[in-house]
Design an enzyme around this catalytic site. Sequence first.
Site, PDB file in Angstrom:
ATOM      1  N   SER A   2       0.858  -1.186   0.000  1.00 26.16           N
ATOM      2  CA  SER A   2       0.000   0.000   0.000  1.00 26.16           C
ATOM      3  C   SER A   2       0.886   1.225   0.000  1.00 26.16           C
ATOM      4  CB  SER A   2      -0.892   0.007   1.246  1.00 26.16           C
ATOM      5  OG  SER A   2      -1.542   1.263   1.387  1.00 26.16           O
ATOM      6  N   TYR A  32      -1.427   0.409  10.744  1.00 22.82           N
ATOM      7  CA  TYR A  32      -1.614  -0.258   9.452  1.00 22.82           C
ATOM      8  C   TYR A  32      -0.443   0.052   8.518  1.00 22.82           C
ATOM      9  CZ  TYR A  32      -3.671  -1.037   4.798  1.00 22.82           C
ATOM     10  OH  TYR A  32      -3.914  -1.442   3.503  1.00 22.82           O
TER      11      TYR A  32
END
Length: 248
Positions: free
Chosen positions: A141, A154
């Site tokens: 990501s 995260y």
Amino acid sequence: MNHTAQGTVVIFGGRSEIGVEVATRLAAGRTVILAARRADDLVDECAAVRAAGATAVQTVEFDADAIHTHPAVLDRIAAFGPIDVAVLAFGILGDQTRAETDAAHAVSIVHIDYLAQVALLTDLAQRLRAQRSGRLVVFSSVAGWRVRRANYVYGSAKAGLDGFASGLADALHGSGVSLLLVRPGFVIGRMTAGMTPAPLSSTPTQVAEATVRALRRGRGEVWVPAVLRPVFFGMRLLPRAAWRRLPR
């Protein structure tokens, strides 16, 4: 790079929107295996893959968090034939606010988004090396490119995964096995439901299309959308005081 339809396609996280979209684009003439928890409740996902032209669709019970069960899951998958494409499409976003005070929740995010991925990739790489073929697809990501205060738990897990996958790709060079590292931006889907989309957002369909296109071209990494690559390279130069104020 043109690949003929041979070997199985395995989606680890067979309920994932992106994973199923990838599966439908690779399904024609292949056996597709959807591995997920509650594998007997993947009726819609199986139907979508079957409609896309898969010769067979199998489901396998898979709990990513239960790392000790991964080898047995891979043994079961091996019974369907050699793996051509293995897609790791599982993970959670978690609750950043909760994770800042709840250590158990912070650990659960890191466990599934990093540790479970490392464990499965290590086992998969060993098996694919033995067959001297196969392709791995890993979803990192942009959140891991430079970790932001707004989602640092995260983001830190994705940063670790990005580094591990990059190193594994180098280690696999010359083995007959390749790894595609995908770095999406904000994806509008179930995982981000209720959140305000970030600029340059994409959909699961767009991520899947870019992933399969890169896979077929033999690429080693892809940013989705592509414009995020120069944007985030530039963001690495932002002063820390400005960076910490950026939203998710």
